[in-house]
Design an enzyme around this catalytic site. Structure first.
Site, short mmCIF file in Angstrom:
data_model
loop_
_atom_site.label_atom_id
_atom_site.label_comp_id
_atom_site.label_asym_id
_atom_site.label_seq_id
_atom_site.Cartn_x
_atom_site.Cartn_y
_atom_site.Cartn_z
CE LYS A 187 -1.79 2.72 2.94
NZ LYS A 187 -1.67 3.97 2.15
N GLY A 240 7.52 4.90 7.62
CA GLY A 240 6.65 6.05 7.83
C GLY A 240 6.93 6.65 9.19
CB SER A 241 5.06 9.09 11.17
OG SER A 241 3.83 8.43 11.34
CB THR A 242 7.75 7.59 15.51
OG1 THR A 242 9.08 7.60 14.98
CG2 THR A 242 7.76 6.93 16.88
CB THR A 244 1.99 5.44 11.14
OG1 THR A 244 1.43 6.72 10.93
CG2 THR A 244 1.21 4.42 10.33
N GLY A 245 3.98 3.83 13.04
CA GLY A 245 4.73 2.60 13.33
C GLY A 245 4.24 1.94 14.61
CD GLU A 263 14.17 0.90 8.34
OE1 GLU A 263 14.70 1.92 8.83
OE2 GLU A 263 14.66 -0.23 8.44
CB CYS A 298 13.63 9.05 7.41
SG CYS A 298 14.70 8.13 6.31
CD GLU A 397 10.50 12.76 11.23
OE1 GLU A 397 9.38 12.28 11.47
OE2 GLU A 397 11.36 12.18 10.56
#
Ligand code: NAD
Length: 494
Positions: A187, A240-242, A244-245, A263, A298, A397
């Site tokens: 996706k 993606g972002s922390t 969402t991770g 990542e 990133c 960030e």
């Protein structure tokens, strides 16, 4: 490559449509998401927001193709050859892919052409070559007994990618997964889906069995979450972002205890000691480290930590390297400076800069958008001084071209400032003293350390991935191939 060939008319580009499943496009009549071009904010197309039924169809198609094609049981060299053909096709479509990337993402077309497209092909080639070169372990156990470790693919890997560097991110996920014998359902970001879709078409054209690489489009909370939670997705590889991770990790734990490669975000330092071999070159490195892709990388080196003795000279050098930067649409080959991906992202950068100023930061240059760029969002390269470790722009960030400047007086203080309480993705160290460089390297908790440089090397064998809240596991390198497999221990008595 001449400008005339790379320049293009963004209105004339034909965009793929739908979800790419089993080698064809499906348009099941779902709600549509507008996709914009960042240079002027105009809508360029739409993608469907995949329902759970569509995600299920993509995953079941992948599983069926994986089983029926025998992809994982093929001689690894045969898998390699298909992937090598894919890389060749990517090279052959270099202009088209560069233009598609430039239309939809923040990548200026000349950069996409010079770097993103060829590197995407190289990553696929690197992992293709791994397919028949990775071995296993045989262990001496006891007399009349033998143990070995057999590596096997997971089955269907779910990949979820961000909007920055869509082509590269796709190759980082699919290269190792497919080379190791898996199928993939990917996706892409709902903001930048089109170049990834074209890449998937080329994979099937190269001879990858239809269904081995499928694209589902849609939002994160809808299509992304449905993919993570699907019972036949055996592993998730996410960039993606922390935030969402963390959500993906929760879902992976709850819906099947699935392994994850994550990542995530960063807030990387560039630590400059008092003695460097070439101050101007260091200044160039520092400038490039935070403005590349408009700071939307990133690993952007957005925290300058410089020895007091060198601070004034270095900052003057950085400012010199920022002179003459001009915004321009990504579809002109003369453009070098990237726009910000979206209005909300530009507002977020401004909010963090404003909050930092309220906390006492001084704006040495920049501090806002370029004027007169219409509906596009081009943020001026910005330097913030008079900051502390608790200033918003130092802590968070912000994913924009903003460099904070802190100074130090001794080595220990510099190394301590370079550490970050939550992130640990990358760090740059600049010094002509190798002992100092090694002490700093050991002292900074980050997944990648660059010494007297700032940027990836382009050598795919060097993996990338963060410590702490910057992630789990690695992309690229042998490690990415190995983590696309699971390991079965076999013991034989004879
Ligand atoms: P994001 O987390 O908002 O979105 C990334 C992807 O996740 C998108 O495809 C999105 O649709 C999807 N998603 C969102 N919510 C989801 C959910 N609940 N479940 C499943 N999928 C979901 O990130 P972004 O804004 O697209 O990208 C920027 C971020 O990516 C930055 O933080 C950047 O540092 C990070 N990044 C990290 C690396 C790395 O190698 N460490 C590389 C590039 C980008």
């Amino acid at each position: 490559m001449t400008t005339a060939i790379l320049d293009f008319d963004p209105a004339a580009t034909v965009l793929p449509q739908g979800h790419f499943i089993a080698g064809v496009y499906h348009r099941p009549g779902e709600a549509m998401i507008h996709v914009r071009r960042p240079s002027d904010g105009r809508v360029i197309g739409q993608v469907p927001d995949a329902s759970p039924e569509t995600v299920d169809f993509a995953v079941e198609t992948a599983l069926h193709a994986w089983r029926s094609s025998g992809w994982s049981r093929r001689a690894p060299r045969e898998r390699a050859q298909v992937l090598l053909r894919w890389a060749q096709l990517i090279d052959a479509h270099r202009v088209e892919l560069a233009q598609l990337e430039a239309l939809n993402s923040t990548r200026p077309v000349s950069e996409a052409y010079a770097s993103d497209v060829p590197l995407t092909a190289e990553v696929i080639r690197f992992f293709a070559e791994f397919a028949d070169k990775a071995g296993g372990d045989v262990a001496a156990t006891r007399q009349n007994s033998l143990g070995f470790v057999a590596a096997e693919p997971y089955g269907v890997i779910g990949a979820i990618t961000p909007w920055n560097f869509p082509l590269s991110m796709c190759s980082w996920k699919c290269g190792p997964a497919l080379a190791a014998g898996n199928a993939v359902v990917l996706k892409p970001s709902e903001m930048t889906p089109f170049s990834t879709m074209r890449l998937a078409e080329l994979a099937i054209e190269a001879g990858l069995p239809a269904g081995l690489f499928n694209i589902v489009n849609g939002g994160g909370a809808s299509a992304g979450a449905a993919l993570t939670r699907h019972p036949d997705i055996s592993k998730i590889s996410f960039t993606g972002s922390t935030t969402t991770g963390a959500s993906i990790m929760r879902d992976a734990a709850q819906y099947g205890t699935k392994p994850v490669t994550l990542e995530l975000g960063g807030k990387s330092p560039q630590l400059v000691f008092s003695h460097v071999a070439d101050v101007d070159e260091t200044a160039r490195c520092v400038a490039r480290g935070f403005i590349a892709n408009g700071g939307q990388a990133c690993v952007a080196g957005t925290r300058l930590i410089v020895h007091k003795q060198l601070a004034e000279r270095l900052i003057a050098g950085v400012l010199q390297h920022l002179e003459g930067i001009e915004p321009g649409p990504t579809w002109l080959a003369s453009t070098r400076y990237a726009p910000i991906i979206s209005a909300p992202q530009a507002q977020r950068i401004q909010a963090i800069v404003d909050r930092s100023v309220d906390q006492g930061a001084h704006v040495l240059c920049g501090g806002g958008l370029f004027d007169g760029t219409g509906e596009g969002y081009f943020y001026r390269p910005t330097l913030l001084t008079n900051v502390t470790s608790s200033t918003a722009a130092v802590r968070e960030e912000l994913f924009g071209p903003v460099l904070t400047v802190q100074t130090f007086e001794d080595e220990e203080e510099g190394i301590a400032l370079a550490g970050h309480p939550t992130y640990g993705l990358a760090a740059g160290i600049h010094t002509s003293d190798i002992g100092q460089a090694m002490r700093a390297m050991r002292g900074i908790a980050a997944g990648t350390i660059w010494i007297n440089r700032y940027a990836r090397s382009g050598d795919m064998i060097i993996p990338t991935g963060g410590f702490k809240q910057s992630g789990i596991g690695k992309d690229l390198g042998r490690q990415a191939f190995e983590s696309s497999q699971r390991y079965k221990s076999v013991l034989i008595d004879f």
